[in-house]
Design an enzyme around this catalytic site. Structure first.
Site, PDB file in Angstrom:
ATOM      1  CE  LYS A   6      28.594  40.695  44.109  1.00  0.00           C
ATOM      2  NZ  LYS A   6      29.058  39.748  43.139  1.00  0.00           N
TER       3      LYS A   6
ATOM      4  CE  LYS B 172      28.335  30.469  50.087  1.00  0.00           C
ATOM      5  NZ  LYS B 172      28.991  31.364  49.271  1.00  0.00           N
TER       6      LYS B 172
ATOM      7  CE  LYS C  88      36.451  34.091  46.059  1.00  0.00           C
ATOM      8  NZ  LYS C  88      36.207  32.693  45.707  1.00  0.00           N
TER       9      LYS C  88
HETATM   10  P1  ADP Z   1      32.943  32.574  47.559  1.00  0.00           P
HETATM   11  O1  ADP Z   1      31.604  32.609  48.240  1.00  0.00           O
HETATM   12  O2  ADP Z   1      34.041  32.350  48.534  1.00  0.00           O
HETATM   13  O3  ADP Z   1      33.183  33.797  46.685  1.00  0.00           O
HETATM   14  P2  ADP Z   1      32.478  31.226  45.072  1.00  0.00           P
HETATM   15  O4  ADP Z   1      31.209  31.996  44.929  1.00  0.00           O
HETATM   16  O5  ADP Z   1      33.636  31.567  44.193  1.00  0.00           O
HETATM   17  O6  ADP Z   1      32.930  31.313  46.600  1.00  0.00           O
HETATM   18  O7  ADP Z   1      32.120  29.684  44.951  1.00  0.00           O
HETATM   19  C1  ADP Z   1      32.744  28.722  44.107  1.00  0.00           C
HETATM   20  C2  ADP Z   1      32.020  27.390  44.256  1.00  0.00           C
HETATM   21  O8  ADP Z   1      32.150  26.900  45.598  1.00  0.00           O
HETATM   22  C3  ADP Z   1      30.517  27.447  43.987  1.00  0.00           C
HETATM   23  O9  ADP Z   1      30.101  26.249  43.358  1.00  0.00           O
HETATM   24  C4  ADP Z   1      29.908  27.539  45.355  1.00  0.00           C
HETATM   25  O10 ADP Z   1      28.602  27.022  45.406  1.00  0.00           O
HETATM   26  C5  ADP Z   1      30.868  26.700  46.187  1.00  0.00           C
HETATM   27  N1  ADP Z   1      30.919  27.224  47.559  1.00  0.00           N
HETATM   28  C6  ADP Z   1      31.439  28.400  47.952  1.00  0.00           C
HETATM   29  N2  ADP Z   1      31.342  28.570  49.286  1.00  0.00           N
HETATM   30  C7  ADP Z   1      30.703  27.469  49.752  1.00  0.00           C
HETATM   31  C8  ADP Z   1      30.301  27.025  51.053  1.00  0.00           C
HETATM   32  N3  ADP Z   1      30.558  27.768  52.139  1.00  0.00           N
HETATM   33  N4  ADP Z   1      29.677  25.846  51.158  1.00  0.00           N
HETATM   34  C9  ADP Z   1      29.436  25.075  50.054  1.00  0.00           C
HETATM   35  N5  ADP Z   1      29.794  25.428  48.806  1.00  0.00           N
HETATM   36  C10 ADP Z   1      30.427  26.597  48.635  1.00  0.00           C
END
Ligand code: ADP
Ligand code: TRP
Length: 320
Positions: A110, A189, A192
């Protein structure tokens, strides 16, 4: 074995969240004592709109309950209903070296993007360590992006135990290789923040459109294709049984099947898989009191556990 994981209420749940974290956590609830929580304190590091946060907390509760969380086996609660985690975070802060936090990707990425960091973002991993350690957790199911945070938690726990005596169980991350990084529509990956998600409770027609827009290479229908490097196949195999997966793999390698066909089959699998969850979710939305009651009971149980650990931790540092 105690299993714990958390999810931030910061938007709509997508396939990466579901296969990377929710499904593995829900499977572990069969073999151990599971604690799952809504990380609403953590969400404050990114969400600044109170109305959005309030709604997102309710949404994520319903989303979880609809996809197989067994309230008999799993303690489901809101992080902010257990204020003891904040107290523990403070105790841990005082033994956490600055350098350990400066090395964390969540903070480094960030600030590298020019986002001005505040103390909350910097201290994020300490709060996460408090979440994990306060419940004496053995296993933390997460996607690969959270691995470093669990490692930081281990470092903090070991340091605390060395300095003050054995208080905390040393946790380990549980990361499934096959779902460690679920790719998004563009092959990065799924996240959001990259706007490349397929939401599990999204409008079915819209989700089908998204699936049809997944980026592939430009091979023609006739060309043999490589399933290993294809984003469509990477998602397909999350749903497919062994036989279905092998069959699709063969059709890729043989040629004669276009990406459009693979996407269509993926869209069908997606729909069949999530329709029952979607129906359950509709039902829960009609019964908000039930959801509140689940969270109230969860908070009670979670606090009971948290208070046990806090008595040990307070005594260890000399507050009692
Ligand atoms: P985002 O990247 O969409 O903001 P979060 O950081 O809120 O998602 O992730 C919530 C959970 O989901 C975490 O445990 C994270 O490791 C898992 N997660 C998020 N995106 C992925 C992905 N593309 N593949 C595997 N696990 C994921
Ligand atoms: N940081 C996690 C995420 O963004 C959420 C989280 C907070 C968490 N506390 C936790 C996950 C404790 C596992 C264990 O996804």
């Amino acid at each position: 074995m105690r299993i714990l994981s958390g999810i931030q209420p910061s938007g709509k749940i997508h396939l990466g969240n579901y296969f990377g974290m929710m499904k593995p956590a829900l499977e572990l609830q069969k073999i151990g004592e599971a604690f799952l929580f809504i990380a609403d304190y953590h969400a404050l590091t990114t969400v600044t709109d109170p109305a959005f946060l309030r709604a997102a907390i309710k949404d994520v509760a319903v989303d979880y309950l609809a996809c197989g969380l067994d309230t008999e086996k799993t303690v489901f609660y809101r992080q902010s209903d257990v204020p003891e985690v904040q107290e523990l975070a403070w105790l841990l802060s005082n033994i956490t070296p600055m350098g350990l936090l400066e090395r964390c990707h969540s903070f480094k990425d960030k600030t590298a993007k020019g986002i001005a960091a505040n103390h909350g973002l910097f201290a994020y991993p300490v709060l996460m360590a408090a979440d994990i350690l306060i419940m004496q957790t053995n296993t933390v199911p997460v996607g690969r992006d959270q691995k470093q945070h669990v490692e930081v938690t281990r470092d903090i726990a070991i340091k605390f135990n060395n300095q003050y005596g054995e208080v905390f169980t040393i946790p380990a991350p549980s990361i499934r290789d096959e779902v460690a990084v679920v790719p998004g529509l563009d092959g990065q990956k799924m996240s959001k923040s990259y706007n490349n998600t397929i939401e599990i409770y999204g409008d079915p027609k819209q989700m089908e459109k998204k699936i049809m827009s997944i980026v592939t290479d430009s091979k023609t229908v006739e060309d043999p294709k490589d399933p290993e490097t294809c984003n469509v196949f990477a998602l397909y195999k999350l749903f497919a049984g062994d036989e279905q997966r092998r069959d699709m793999e063969e059709r890729y390698r043989k040629g004669g099947m276009g990406y459009g066909q693979a996407k269509k089959e993926l869209a069908e699998m997606f729909d069949a898989y999530f329709t029952p969850f979607r129906q359950k979710r509709e039902e829960l939305l009609r019964h908000p009191d039930y959801v509140d009651e689940v969270l109230r009971k969860g908070a009670e149980k979670a606090r009971e556990e948290a208070c046990k650990t806090m008595r040990l931790a307070r005594r260890a540092v000399g507050l009692e």
